[in-house]
Design a protein around this motif. Structure first.
Motif, PDB file in Angstrom:
ATOM      1  N   ARG A 135       0.830  -1.211   0.000  1.00  0.00           N
ATOM      2  CA  ARG A 135       0.000   0.000   0.000  1.00  0.00           C
ATOM      3  C   ARG A 135       0.863   1.259   0.000  1.00  0.00           C
ATOM      4  O   ARG A 135       0.609   2.210  -0.747  1.00  0.00           O
ATOM      5  CB  ARG A 135      -0.941  -0.015   1.202  1.00  0.00           C
ATOM      6  N   GLN A 136       1.912   1.262   0.827  1.00  0.00           N
ATOM      7  CA  GLN A 136       2.776   2.440   0.889  1.00  0.00           C
ATOM      8  C   GLN A 136       3.526   2.647  -0.425  1.00  0.00           C
ATOM      9  O   GLN A 136       3.759   3.787  -0.839  1.00  0.00           O
ATOM     10  CB  GLN A 136       3.763   2.303   2.052  1.00  0.00           C
ATOM     11  N   MET A 137       3.909   1.564  -1.079  1.00  0.00           N
ATOM     12  CA  MET A 137       4.619   1.690  -2.354  1.00  0.00           C
ATOM     13  C   MET A 137       3.671   2.173  -3.454  1.00  0.00           C
ATOM     14  O   MET A 137       4.059   2.983  -4.299  1.00  0.00           O
ATOM     15  CB  MET A 137       5.279   0.363  -2.723  1.00  0.00           C
ATOM     16  N   LEU A 138       2.429   1.676  -3.455  1.00  0.00           N
ATOM     17  CA  LEU A 138       1.439   2.173  -4.415  1.00  0.00           C
ATOM     18  C   LEU A 138       1.179   3.658  -4.173  1.00  0.00           C
ATOM     19  O   LEU A 138       1.089   4.447  -5.119  1.00  0.00           O
ATOM     20  CB  LEU A 138       0.130   1.381  -4.299  1.00  0.00           C
ATOM     21  N   ARG A 139       1.106   4.052  -2.917  1.00  0.00           N
ATOM     22  CA  ARG A 139       0.915   5.461  -2.567  1.00  0.00           C
ATOM     23  C   ARG A 139       2.058   6.310  -3.126  1.00  0.00           C
ATOM     24  O   ARG A 139       1.832   7.381  -3.694  1.00  0.00           O
ATOM     25  CB  ARG A 139       0.841   5.608  -1.041  1.00  0.00           C
ATOM     26  N   ALA A 140       3.288   5.831  -2.972  1.00  0.00           N
ATOM     27  CA  ALA A 140       4.440   6.580  -3.473  1.00  0.00           C
ATOM     28  C   ALA A 140       4.374   6.735  -4.994  1.00  0.00           C
ATOM     29  O   ALA A 140       4.697   7.807  -5.528  1.00  0.00           O
ATOM     30  CB  ALA A 140       5.734   5.884  -3.059  1.00  0.00           C
ATOM     31  N   ARG A 141       3.953   5.681  -5.696  1.00  0.00           N
ATOM     32  CA  ARG A 141       3.801   5.766  -7.158  1.00  0.00           C
ATOM     33  C   ARG A 141       2.747   6.785  -7.549  1.00  0.00           C
ATOM     34  O   ARG A 141       2.925   7.572  -8.484  1.00  0.00           O
ATOM     35  CB  ARG A 141       3.430   4.394  -7.738  1.00  0.00           C
ATOM     36  N   VAL A 142       1.622   6.757  -6.850  1.00  0.00           N
ATOM     37  CA  VAL A 142       0.533   7.692  -7.142  1.00  0.00           C
ATOM     38  C   VAL A 142       0.997   9.128  -6.903  1.00  0.00           C
ATOM     39  O   VAL A 142       0.759  10.015  -7.728  1.00  0.00           O
ATOM     40  CB  VAL A 142      -0.723   7.349  -6.292  1.00  0.00           C
ATOM     41  N   ILE A 143       1.667   9.360  -5.793  1.00  0.00           N
ATOM     42  CA  ILE A 143       2.162  10.708  -5.485  1.00  0.00           C
ATOM     43  C   ILE A 143       3.122  11.186  -6.562  1.00  0.00           C
ATOM     44  O   ILE A 143       2.998  12.299  -7.074  1.00  0.00           O
ATOM     45  CB  ILE A 143       2.822  10.737  -4.091  1.00  0.00           C
ATOM     46  N   SER A 144       4.081  10.348  -6.936  1.00  0.00           N
ATOM     47  CA  SER A 144       5.065  10.738  -7.939  1.00  0.00           C
ATOM     48  C   SER A 144       4.394  11.067  -9.273  1.00  0.00           C
ATOM     49  O   SER A 144       4.662  12.111  -9.871  1.00  0.00           O
ATOM     50  CB  SER A 144       6.079   9.603  -8.119  1.00  0.00           C
ATOM     51  N   GLU A 145       3.526  10.191  -9.737  1.00  0.00           N
ATOM     52  CA  GLU A 145       2.867  10.423 -11.024  1.00  0.00           C
ATOM     53  C   GLU A 145       1.930  11.621 -10.968  1.00  0.00           C
ATOM     54  O   GLU A 145       1.903  12.444 -11.890  1.00  0.00           O
ATOM     55  CB  GLU A 145       2.098   9.166 -11.452  1.00  0.00           C
ATOM     56  N   GLY A 146       1.180  11.731  -9.885  1.00  0.00           N
ATOM     57  CA  GLY A 146       0.230  12.834  -9.776  1.00  0.00           C
ATOM     58  C   GLY A 146       0.901  14.193  -9.754  1.00  0.00           C
ATOM     59  O   GLY A 146       0.503  15.115 -10.471  1.00  0.00           O
ATOM     60  N   ILE A 147       1.933  14.318  -8.953  1.00  0.00           N
ATOM     61  CA  ILE A 147       2.618  15.604  -8.847  1.00  0.00           C
ATOM     62  C   ILE A 147       3.366  15.927 -10.131  1.00  0.00           C
ATOM     63  O   ILE A 147       3.330  17.066 -10.611  1.00  0.00           O
ATOM     64  CB  ILE A 147       3.543  15.621  -7.619  1.00  0.00           C
ATOM     65  N   ARG A 148       4.041  14.950 -10.708  1.00  0.00           N
ATOM     66  CA  ARG A 148       4.744  15.198 -11.980  1.00  0.00           C
ATOM     67  C   ARG A 148       3.778  15.612 -13.085  1.00  0.00           C
ATOM     68  O   ARG A 148       4.132  16.401 -13.957  1.00  0.00           O
ATOM     69  CB  ARG A 148       5.528  13.965 -12.421  1.00  0.00           C
ATOM     70  N   SER A 149       2.560  15.098 -13.046  1.00  0.00           N
ATOM     71  CA  SER A 149       1.580  15.414 -14.085  1.00  0.00           C
ATOM     72  C   SER A 149       0.899  16.763 -13.866  1.00  0.00           C
ATOM     73  O   SER A 149       0.681  17.505 -14.817  1.00  0.00           O
ATOM     74  CB  SER A 149       0.509  14.315 -14.138  1.00  0.00           C
ATOM     75  N   VAL A 150       0.565  17.089 -12.626  1.00  0.00           N
ATOM     76  CA  VAL A 150      -0.205  18.291 -12.337  1.00  0.00           C
ATOM     77  C   VAL A 150       0.673  19.526 -12.154  1.00  0.00           C
ATOM     78  O   VAL A 150       0.332  20.606 -12.623  1.00  0.00           O
ATOM     79  CB  VAL A 150      -1.095  18.065 -11.087  1.00  0.00           C
ATOM     80  N   TYR A 151       1.792  19.364 -11.450  1.00  0.00           N
ATOM     81  CA  TYR A 151       2.631  20.534 -11.173  1.00  0.00           C
ATOM     82  C   TYR A 151       4.095  20.115 -11.079  1.00  0.00           C
ATOM     83  O   TYR A 151       4.697  20.132  -9.998  1.00  0.00           O
ATOM     84  CB  TYR A 151       2.168  21.210  -9.879  1.00  0.00           C
ATOM     85  N   PRO A 152       4.707  19.754 -12.204  1.00  0.00           N
ATOM     86  CA  PRO A 152       6.083  19.247 -12.190  1.00  0.00           C
ATOM     87  C   PRO A 152       7.116  20.280 -11.749  1.00  0.00           C
ATOM     88  O   PRO A 152       8.195  19.910 -11.289  1.00  0.00           O
ATOM     89  CB  PRO A 152       6.321  18.807 -13.635  1.00  0.00           C
ATOM     90  N   GLY A 153       6.800  21.548 -11.826  1.00  0.00           N
ATOM     91  CA  GLY A 153       7.749  22.590 -11.440  1.00  0.00           C
ATOM     92  C   GLY A 153       8.184  22.496  -9.992  1.00  0.00           C
ATOM     93  O   GLY A 153       9.278  22.936  -9.648  1.00  0.00           O
ATOM     94  N   VAL A 154       7.354  21.903  -9.146  1.00  0.00           N
ATOM     95  CA  VAL A 154       7.704  21.796  -7.738  1.00  0.00           C
ATOM     96  C   VAL A 154       8.885  20.844  -7.534  1.00  0.00           C
ATOM     97  O   VAL A 154       9.601  20.941  -6.546  1.00  0.00           O
ATOM     98  CB  VAL A 154       6.476  21.361  -6.898  1.00  0.00           C
ATOM     99  N   LEU A 155       9.128  19.972  -8.499  1.00  0.00           N
ATOM    100  CA  LEU A 155      10.223  19.001  -8.382  1.00  0.00           C
ATOM    101  C   LEU A 155      11.489  19.449  -9.089  1.00  0.00           C
ATOM    102  O   LEU A 155      12.565  18.917  -8.829  1.00  0.00           O
ATOM    103  CB  LEU A 155       9.778  17.646  -8.926  1.00  0.00           C
ATOM    104  N   VAL A 156      11.385  20.369 -10.011  1.00  0.00           N
ATOM    105  CA  VAL A 156      12.512  20.970 -10.717  1.00  0.00           C
ATOM    106  C   VAL A 156      13.557  19.928 -11.140  1.00  0.00           C
ATOM    107  O   VAL A 156      14.728  20.024 -10.781  1.00  0.00           O
ATOM    108  CB  VAL A 156      13.163  22.092  -9.876  1.00  0.00           C
ATOM    109  N   GLY A 157      13.108  18.906 -11.831  1.00  0.00           N
ATOM    110  CA  GLY A 157      14.032  17.929 -12.393  1.00  0.00           C
ATOM    111  C   GLY A 157      14.568  16.910 -11.416  1.00  0.00           C
ATOM    112  O   GLY A 157      15.437  16.124 -11.761  1.00  0.00           O
TER     113      GLY A 157
END
Length: 165
Positions: A135-157
């Motif tokens: 569950r925690q690993m699925l959560r991490a995948r969802v967070i990574s994909e969601g943030i990269r898709s919606v607002y990738p600037g927060v991660l700056v590469g």
């Protein structure tokens, strides 16, 4: 924290801090060279070098921002997340940001199996985190994909990968 305070450390100071962090074993960084590399990355971002131990993993030789740190940055930048499903079989969430719109992202254990994420074994022969904490690993995948898709600037590469080796 001001950039002046975060970047005042000499290379020698950083080497000493990296050795201490690696020797402590508290943050999962066992190699002082990896800790030093992460500290330099944080210093370049204007962050205190100790943030490296708190916010990053080294995964397959690459710095990876931890999903909790990624989510904290996203929320600090005005992003919102609502978890819709949260089980060992599926995690689904809706991500939104004023500058990036909104998106629903889902990851299932079947997707992880198809991507061969659940089969990986740690270098020391122990089961990986996908087997121990799906569950925690699925959560991490969802967070990574969601943030990269919606607002990738927060991660700056910043490299993000939701695998634990």
């Amino acid at each position: 924290m001001s950039k002046e305070l975060a970047t005042q450390y000499s290379f020698s100071d950083l080497e000493k801090m990296a050795a201490a962090i690696a020797a402590s074993g508290l943050f999962g960084l066992r190699d002082s060279r990896q800790a030093l590399g992460l500290m330099l990355l944080c210093q370049a971002e204007g962050l205190h070098p100790a943030v490296a131990a708190r916010d990053y993993h080294i995964i397959e030789g690459k710095p990876a921002l931890k999903s909790d740190a990624m989510l904290a940055r996203f929320q600090a930048a005005g992003g919102r997340v609502e978890f819709l499903t949260y089980t060992d079989r599926e995690v689904k969430a809706r991500f939104s940001h004023p500058s990036g719109g909104s998106l629903e992202v889902s990851w299932t254990i079947e997707q992880a199996k198809t991507a061969h994420l659940t089969e990986r074994i740690q270098k020391d022969g122990r089961p990986n985190m996908w087997q121990k904490y799906p569950r925690q690993m699925l959560r991490a995948r969802v967070i990574s994909e969601g943030i990269r898709s919606v607002y990738p600037g927060v991660l700056v590469g910043v490299y993000t990968l939701s695998l634990i080796h």
